[in-house]
Design a protein around this motif. Structure first.
Motif, PDB file in Angstrom:
ATOM      1  N   UNK A   1      46.843 -10.063  24.158  1.00  0.00           N
ATOM      2  CA  UNK A   1      45.995 -11.174  23.740  1.00  0.00           C
ATOM      3  C   UNK A   1      45.030 -10.763  22.640  1.00  0.00           C
ATOM      4  N   UNK A   2      44.081 -11.649  22.388  1.00  0.00           N
ATOM      5  CA  UNK A   2      43.085 -11.421  21.346  1.00  0.00           C
ATOM      6  C   UNK A   2      41.725 -11.889  21.836  1.00  0.00           C
ATOM      7  N   UNK A   3      40.688 -11.118  21.511  1.00  0.00           N
ATOM      8  CA  UNK A   3      39.335 -11.550  21.855  1.00  0.00           C
ATOM      9  C   UNK A   3      39.076 -11.641  23.344  1.00  0.00           C
ATOM     10  N   UNK A   4      39.793 -10.826  24.140  1.00  0.00           N
ATOM     11  CA  UNK A   4      39.603 -10.849  25.600  1.00  0.00           C
ATOM     12  C   UNK A   4      38.201 -10.355  25.971  1.00  0.00           C
ATOM     13  N   UNK A   5      37.674 -10.851  27.091  1.00  0.00           N
ATOM     14  CA  UNK A   5      36.372 -10.426  27.601  1.00  0.00           C
ATOM     15  C   UNK A   5      36.282  -8.901  27.717  1.00  0.00           C
ATOM     16  N   UNK A   6      37.381  -8.282  28.143  1.00  0.00           N
ATOM     17  CA  UNK A   6      37.417  -6.832  28.321  1.00  0.00           C
ATOM     18  C   UNK A   6      37.092  -6.074  27.024  1.00  0.00           C
ATOM     19  N   UNK A   7      37.367  -6.695  25.870  1.00  0.00           N
ATOM     20  CA  UNK A   7      37.098  -6.048  24.584  1.00  0.00           C
ATOM     21  C   UNK A   7      35.606  -6.029  24.270  1.00  0.00           C
ATOM     22  N   UNK A   8      34.802  -6.732  25.081  1.00  0.00           N
ATOM     23  CA  UNK A   8      33.352  -6.813  24.849  1.00  0.00           C
ATOM     24  C   UNK A   8      32.552  -6.297  26.049  1.00  0.00           C
ATOM     25  N   UNK A   9      33.110  -6.505  27.252  1.00  0.00           N
ATOM     26  CA  UNK A   9      32.368  -6.121  28.458  1.00  0.00           C
ATOM     27  C   UNK A   9      33.073  -5.035  29.260  1.00  0.00           C
ATOM     28  N   UNK A  10      34.247  -4.598  28.819  1.00  0.00           N
ATOM     29  CA  UNK A  10      34.936  -3.500  29.492  1.00  0.00           C
ATOM     30  C   UNK A  10      34.218  -2.173  29.232  1.00  0.00           C
ATOM     31  N   UNK A  11      34.506  -1.181  30.045  1.00  0.00           N
ATOM     32  CA  UNK A  11      33.792   0.098  29.937  1.00  0.00           C
ATOM     33  C   UNK A  11      33.962   0.754  28.557  1.00  0.00           C
ATOM     34  N   UNK A  12      35.221   0.941  28.077  1.00  0.00           N
ATOM     35  CA  UNK A  12      35.366   1.599  26.770  1.00  0.00           C
ATOM     36  C   UNK A  12      34.737   0.779  25.642  1.00  0.00           C
ATOM     37  N   UNK A  13      34.877  -0.550  25.707  1.00  0.00           N
ATOM     38  CA  UNK A  13      34.340  -1.408  24.643  1.00  0.00           C
ATOM     39  C   UNK A  13      32.820  -1.317  24.583  1.00  0.00           C
ATOM     40  N   UNK A  14      32.179  -1.331  25.737  1.00  0.00           N
ATOM     41  CA  UNK A  14      30.714  -1.268  25.756  1.00  0.00           C
ATOM     42  C   UNK A  14      30.216   0.093  25.287  1.00  0.00           C
ATOM     43  N   UNK A  15      30.931   1.146  25.722  1.00  0.00           N
ATOM     44  CA  UNK A  15      30.530   2.494  25.302  1.00  0.00           C
ATOM     45  C   UNK A  15      30.653   2.631  23.791  1.00  0.00           C
ATOM     46  N   UNK A  16      31.761   2.111  23.237  1.00  0.00           N
ATOM     47  CA  UNK A  16      31.976   2.198  21.787  1.00  0.00           C
ATOM     48  C   UNK A  16      30.898   1.408  21.047  1.00  0.00           C
ATOM     49  N   UNK A  17      30.577   0.216  21.547  1.00  0.00           N
ATOM     50  CA  UNK A  17      29.571  -0.620  20.891  1.00  0.00           C
ATOM     51  C   UNK A  17      28.192   0.040  20.920  1.00  0.00           C
ATOM     52  N   UNK A  18      27.960   0.854  21.945  1.00  0.00           N
ATOM     53  CA  UNK A  18      26.663   1.539  22.075  1.00  0.00           C
ATOM     54  C   UNK A  18      26.640   2.854  21.303  1.00  0.00           C
ATOM     55  N   UNK A  19      27.785   3.203  20.696  1.00  0.00           N
ATOM     56  CA  UNK A  19      27.857   4.449  19.943  1.00  0.00           C
ATOM     57  C   UNK A  19      27.961   5.680  20.821  1.00  0.00           C
ATOM     58  N   UNK A  20      28.451   5.498  22.049  1.00  0.00           N
ATOM     59  CA  UNK A  20      28.593   6.642  22.951  1.00  0.00           C
ATOM     60  C   UNK A  20      29.969   7.270  22.782  1.00  0.00           C
ATOM     61  N   UNK A  21      30.005   8.591  22.721  1.00  0.00           N
ATOM     62  CA  UNK A  21      31.287   9.283  22.594  1.00  0.00           C
ATOM     63  C   UNK A  21      32.037   9.236  23.928  1.00  0.00           C
ATOM     64  N   UNK A  22      31.274   9.235  25.015  1.00  0.00           N
ATOM     65  CA  UNK A  22      31.868   9.283  26.351  1.00  0.00           C
ATOM     66  C   UNK A  22      31.787   7.899  26.984  1.00  0.00           C
ATOM     67  N   UNK A  23      32.962   7.298  27.236  1.00  0.00           N
ATOM     68  CA  UNK A  23      32.986   5.962  27.825  1.00  0.00           C
ATOM     69  C   UNK A  23      32.582   6.007  29.290  1.00  0.00           C
ATOM     70  N   UNK A  24      32.605   7.199  29.887  1.00  0.00           N
ATOM     71  CA  UNK A  24      32.285   7.318  31.309  1.00  0.00           C
ATOM     72  C   UNK A  24      33.512   7.063  32.154  1.00  0.00           C
ATOM     73  N   UNK A  25      33.401   7.387  33.406  1.00  0.00           N
ATOM     74  CA  UNK A  25      34.482   7.134  34.358  1.00  0.00           C
ATOM     75  C   UNK A  25      33.895   6.378  35.533  1.00  0.00           C
TER      76      UNK A  25
END
Ligand SMILES: [Zn+2]
Length: 383
Positions: free
Chosen positions: A252-276
């Motif tokens: 799909x495109x523009x899914x919620x996960x791309x904005x509120x998922x763990x890797x997406x949020x970490x990337x948006x915050x400029x974090x190298x580590x998305x966390x587990x």
């Protein structure tokens, strides 16, 4: 009345009494008679059947109660059968033993890169976890009522699809049953569900209201009713919230996960580590940054909260929930995240933070086994 009818009536009534004890424990026989409309003699007979099978225990009169007419206090038997829970995450396999009251008796956590291999490898890696849990249960002299399995994905027609694990159309129930057979454990029920449905049930069993909705998850973002009778669980993470938004691995495109998922949020915050998952790591790096008021983390939080609130517009229109419990990883982001979501949503909907920890899904997996025993105690007694 026909014999069959009497039998069906008894099955219904014993389940009714069990359900009330599960919900309102400790409760007396008099109270049960009042709530069910059954005679005290009938209630006593049904309770005797449940105590005889070690499903219910009478704690006796309250300490310090004046003598005269002692009222027994009935609870689900904490020394009765137990339920096993198993959870597959992308980096771990978690296990738990719960007694009927929902209290954890033992936990196991194995780090394993479940996402690296196929589903058969991932499930085989659960064998030592299962063996340890069964050994613990056996040593404690407990019967095991079944195995509940939670997975970060969705279950459709008995087959599991879990994007974080790279699983598509996996017969997880069959694979876990094969592991149990390999351990020489036969005839056990295996109940498989998505982690969100499991966490929602854990929330309900911890006392939340039946008509609330649960929103959250550790690996995924999902939506599920707390009502244990409902089997609906939605994959909210892949609901599109941004037109012409970012492409998503789901196709799909523009899914919620791309904005509120763990890797997406970490990337948006400029974090190298998305966390587990918090089961492995405790707190996520992003949650720590949010608490420290890091501007990048706060921006990522607001972007995610807006996307989540937008995804809830359709949910509100469709299901009109009064209360949503925010759980899993999103609850780990704390009051700041809840506040941001509420701010975007406006009034008319209560959003609460779950008080359960990162083990909610694995406890809910075992909780499904307990819920099944509660819903039909005679099936357990006769089985
Ligand atoms: Zn998607």
């Amino acid at each position: 009345m026909e014999a069959m009818d009497a039998q069906a009536m008894r099955r219904h009534n014993v389940a009714l009494v069990m359900e009330l004890i599960a919900r309102d424990a400790p409760v007396s026989r008099v109270e049960l008679a009042r709530r069910t409309g059954l005679t005290k003699a009938t209630v006593s007979s049904l309770v005797a059947e449940l105590t005889g099978a070690e499903l219910v225990r009478d704690l006796g009169p309250e300490p310090g109660r004046a003598p005269g007419r002692p009222a027994g206090r009935l609870v689900l038997d904490p020394y009765g059968p137990v339920a096993l829970g198993l959870q597959f995450g992308s980096g771990h396999i978690a296990g738990v033993i719960l007694d009927l009251s929902g209290r954890p008796l033992a936990r196991r956590l194995r780090r394993f890169d479940v996402a690296a291999g196929g589903a058969p490898d991932g499930v085989r890696a659960a064998r030592p976890v299962l063996r340890q849990l069964f050994d613990e249960a056996t040593t404690a002299g407990r019967l095991v009522a079944g195995v509940g399995v939670a997975v970060g994905g969705t279950v459709s027609h008995g087959l599991v699809s879990a994007l974080p694990l790279g699983w598509h159309g996996v017969d997880l129930r069959g694979l876990v049953a094969a592991e149990l057979r390999a351990l020489d454990l036969h005839g056990l029920d295996v109940l498989v569900a998505g982690e969100v449905a499991c966490a929602a049930l854990a929330e309900y069993q911890a006392g939340a209201a039946r008509d609330w909705l649960y929103l959250g998850g550790e690996e995924v973002i999902g939506l599920a009713p707390l009502n244990p009778a409902a089997s609906l669980a939605g994959d909210l993470g892949h609901v599109p919230v941004r037109r012409r938004g970012e492409p998503c691995p789901c196709g799909g495109r523009g899914c919620l996960d791309r904005y509120a998922g763990r890797p997406a949020m970490a990337a948006a915050a400029g974090l190298a580590d998305a966390g587990v998952t918090r089961l492995l790591a405790g707190e996520e790096p992003l949650a720590v940054r949010v608490r420290e008021q890091d501007p990048g983390a706060l921006r990522a939080l607001h972007r995610a909260s807006e996307a989540l609130a937008d995804a809830l517009i359709g949910v509100r229109a469709l299901l009109a929930p009064e209360t949503i419990v925010l759980g899993g990883r999103l609850a780990g982001l704390g009051e700041a995240f809840r506040h941001a979501v509420v701010g975007r949503l406006g009034s008319g909907l209560t959003v609460r933070l779950s008080r359960l920890g990162p083990d909610a899904a694995v406890r809910g997996a075992a909780g499904r086994v307990i819920a099944r025993v509660v819903a039909d105690p005679l099936a357990w007694i006769e089985g």
